[in-house]
Scaffold this motif. Structure first.
Motif, PDB file in Angstrom:
ATOM      1  N   ASN A   1     -13.650   6.578 -10.431  1.00 53.39           N
ATOM      2  CA  ASN A   1     -13.953   5.345  -9.702  1.00 53.39           C
ATOM      3  C   ASN A   1     -14.223   5.547  -8.220  1.00 53.39           C
ATOM      4  O   ASN A   1     -14.382   4.578  -7.485  1.00 53.39           O
ATOM      5  N   VAL A   2     -14.226   6.778  -7.767  1.00 56.30           N
ATOM      6  CA  VAL A   2     -14.289   7.022  -6.328  1.00 56.30           C
ATOM      7  C   VAL A   2     -15.352   8.071  -6.035  1.00 56.30           C
ATOM      8  O   VAL A   2     -15.516   9.029  -6.796  1.00 56.30           O
ATOM      9  N   VAL A   3     -16.063   7.860  -4.916  1.00 60.94           N
ATOM     10  CA  VAL A   3     -17.024   8.864  -4.465  1.00 60.94           C
ATOM     11  C   VAL A   3     -16.708   9.222  -3.018  1.00 60.94           C
ATOM     12  O   VAL A   3     -16.604   8.340  -2.169  1.00 60.94           O
ATOM     13  N   ALA A   4     -16.545  10.505  -2.750  1.00 63.81           N
ATOM     14  CA  ALA A   4     -16.391  10.972  -1.382  1.00 63.81           C
ATOM     15  C   ALA A   4     -17.646  11.745  -1.035  1.00 63.81           C
ATOM     16  O   ALA A   4     -17.959  12.761  -1.667  1.00 63.81           O
TER      17      ALA A   4
ATOM     18  N   LEU B   1      -5.685   3.356  -3.804  1.00 61.11           N
ATOM     19  CA  LEU B   1      -4.590   2.856  -4.628  1.00 61.11           C
ATOM     20  C   LEU B   1      -5.109   2.457  -6.000  1.00 61.11           C
ATOM     21  O   LEU B   1      -5.973   1.576  -6.108  1.00 61.11           O
ATOM     22  N   ALA B   2      -4.575   3.100  -6.997  1.00 57.73           N
ATOM     23  CA  ALA B   2      -4.956   2.799  -8.377  1.00 57.73           C
ATOM     24  C   ALA B   2      -6.474   2.759  -8.534  1.00 57.73           C
ATOM     25  O   ALA B   2      -7.011   1.985  -9.320  1.00 57.73           O
TER      26      ALA B   2
ATOM     27  N   GLU C   1       0.834  -1.209   0.000  1.00 58.37           N
ATOM     28  CA  GLU C   1       0.000   0.000   0.000  1.00 58.37           C
ATOM     29  C   GLU C   1       0.866   1.254   0.000  1.00 58.37           C
ATOM     30  O   GLU C   1       0.631   2.186   0.769  1.00 58.37           O
ATOM     31  N   ARG C   2       1.879   1.217  -0.848  1.00 60.56           N
ATOM     32  CA  ARG C   2       2.787   2.356  -1.033  1.00 60.56           C
ATOM     33  C   ARG C   2       3.653   2.644   0.191  1.00 60.56           C
ATOM     34  O   ARG C   2       4.274   3.696   0.275  1.00 60.56           O
TER      35      ARG C   2
ATOM     36  N   VAL D   1       1.196   4.740 -10.036  1.00 62.09           N
ATOM     37  CA  VAL D   1       2.158   3.664  -9.785  1.00 62.09           C
ATOM     38  C   VAL D   1       1.730   2.408 -10.539  1.00 62.09           C
ATOM     39  O   VAL D   1       2.554   1.674 -11.065  1.00 62.09           O
ATOM     40  N   GLU D   2       0.419   2.186 -10.560  1.00 62.76           N
ATOM     41  CA  GLU D   2      -0.106   1.036 -11.291  1.00 62.76           C
ATOM     42  C   GLU D   2      -0.876   1.560 -12.509  1.00 62.76           C
ATOM     43  O   GLU D   2      -0.548   2.615 -13.028  1.00 62.76           O
TER      44      GLU D   2
END
Lengths: 267, 222
Positions: free
Chosen positions: B120-123, B175-176, A183-184, B138-139
């Motif tokens: 892809n994300v909801v806050a 992450l990704a 996780e980095r 990173v990915e």
């Protein structure tokens, strides 16, 4: 003309060949003895490497027991700081207070007309304390082309000066480190290094120590690391004495554990 | 009877006031550098006190920022090199961050929601102050960071059950765009500039998000 050249050649031979022979003979010892020793040592250290902006204040306490001579207990306290002068370069200055260290002058060889291999020993240096100053430069480079990613290459360059005997050494320690990430975040560092110790102003062996050095370092917390080390250290003590060259090959398998505190002050 | 009339009058007044207040438009309140608005397919430079609408895309250039006031309900501050689409400005507000980073300061309004989305994300929040930004790639997908300065934010992944509550002082990394890390304190968030009021100091946030990532070259413990 030919006569002149022949006379010149004979004069050169007359004067310089004996001188050259004398010079060569003087460099060849009348005798030389080589000894060897081996021990399994255990090393313990507790260190703090803090972070305060570009600065990394450092403190370390270390002790090393030599397996074959339990009375010989090398120990030191080191304090100083690194500063990051560039993302790829840290410089450091440290003071070290060390006890019971062995040096070349502590190795005694006996003046004897017919020396035997048994006539050498170590003076007892336990309880003797010394002050040293260390200057360190460590460039580091990411190696993204290595398999698995997360590789770093580094070369530690460290100069030390011993105020007691004036001894100066230079350490060059190239190495690579692979960092396991989750996780980095770093979880584990595995390092393989190869330190080279150079004697700058003593002894007859300029490269007096070398050997592979492996480290595993667990990132238990952001502020706490645990490490395990294994080192196979070859040290050479060589000196010209009593008309002969005396050499001791001192080999040590050093197994160590350590705890490192890494607090962050500010940001 | 008089009392009932008075109550009815007050209720009507507050309702009308609230509707008018809430339906106040979204305006640009502060600009630094280059800021553009894409409206009905036309890109124009943003203007202070200019109104922006649902569907508009606001983009900042290097060394730039823009502050939007969403009626009385909140303030958005878009960092440099960022882009945001206003998806919904009705009772529930929804914005979509395309790249860069955005600070949100949402006032607590009962029954109304506020969402910051990435693909892809909801806050989702109901009154809080938080920051969302894209991190390194990173990915396959870029990371998305979210840090809360005040209140609580629920973060969820679209098309997945992964959901966490992020409290004040905590942050997470998505992450990704596929996995949410456990909320925790990140030292680098201390550098975030939450100020959205130019009269009380600089509003520029120049936090280096690379600081959110471990520098492998920092490991030296002897």
């Amino acid at each position: 003309m030919t006569d002149f050249l022949n006379r010149l050649r004979s004069r050169i031979s007359f004067f310089f060949v004996p001188v050259a022979v004398l010079m060569v003979c003087s460099a060849i010892p009348a005798f030389s003895w080589e000894y060897s020793e081996f021990s399994i040592d255990t090393d313990f250290r507790m260190a703090m490497m803090a972070t305060a902006g570009r600065w990394n204040p450092f403190f370390e306490a270390r002790g090393t027991y030599h397996g074959d001579e339990p009375a010989f207990f090398y120990n030191n306290l080191t304090a100083g700081t690194y500063i990051k002068v560039a993302p790829w370069l840290k410089l450091g200055v440290f003071y070290r207070f060390q006890g019971s260290a062995r040096h070349l002058e502590d190795w005694v060889v006996v003046d004897n007309a017919s020396p035997t291999p048994d006539e050498q020993y170590w003076n007892d240096s336990s309880g003797r304390y010394e002050h040293l100053v260390l200057a360190d430069a460590t460039p580091r480079f990411l190696l993204p082309w290595m398999p698995g990613g997360n590789w770093v290459g580094a070369v530690k360059v460290r100069y030390s000066f011993n105020f007691r005997n004036g001894g100066q050494t230079l350490l060059l320690r190239p190495g690579v480190t692979w960092v396991m990430m989750r996780e980095r975040e770093p979880v584990l560092n595995l390092s393989l290094q190869y330190p080279l110790y150079f004697a700058l102003n003593f002894g007859e062996a300029p490269l007096y120590g070398y050997g592979p050095y492996m480290t595993a370092l667990w990132h238990l917390k952001e502020w706490l690391k645990l490490e395990g080390t294994v080192q196979y250290l070859n040290k050479t003590y060589a000196k010209w004495e009593h008309g002969g060259l005396w050499t001791l090959h001192s080999r040590h398998l050093v197994v160590g554990i350590g705890i490192v505190f890494t607090p962050v002050f500010g940001f | 009877m008089t009392r009932h009339l008075r109550r009815a009058f007050l209720a009507t007044f507050f309702l009308a006031f609230s509707i008018g207040f809430l339906s106040a438009g979204t305006t640009v309140s502060w600009i630094e550098g280059d800021v553009t608005v894409l409206h009905n397919g036309i890109i124009t430079p943003a203007e202070i006190e200019g109104e922006v609408f649902v569907g508009d895309r606001i983009t900042t250039g290097p060394d730039s920022l823009v502050i939007l006031e969403i009626g009385s309900r909140g303030i958005l501050k878009l960092r440099a090199d960022s882009s945001l689409v206003l998806e919904n400005l009705d009772e529930d507000i929804s914005v979509k961050l395309l790249w860069g980073g955005v600070f949100s300061k949402i006032r607590r309004l009962i029954g109304r929601g506020y969402n910051v989305r990435t693909p892809n994300v909801v806050a989702a929040v109901r009154g809080t102050e938080f920051f969302v930004a894209y991190g390194r790639t990173v990915e396959a997908e870029a990371d998305v960071w979210l840090c809360v300065n005040e209140g609580t934010v629920e973060v969820a992944l679209e098309n997945a059950d992964d959901k966490v509550l992020v409290k004040e002082g905590e942050g997470i990394n998505i992450l990704a765009a596929s996995h949410i890390t456990d909320p925790k304190y990140y030292p680098w968030t201390e550098n975030l500039n939450w100020n959205t009021d130019p009269s009380s100091g600089t509003v520029v946030d120049s936090t280096d998000l690379d600081a959110a990532y471990t520098d492998l070259r920092a490991f030296d413990y002897d």
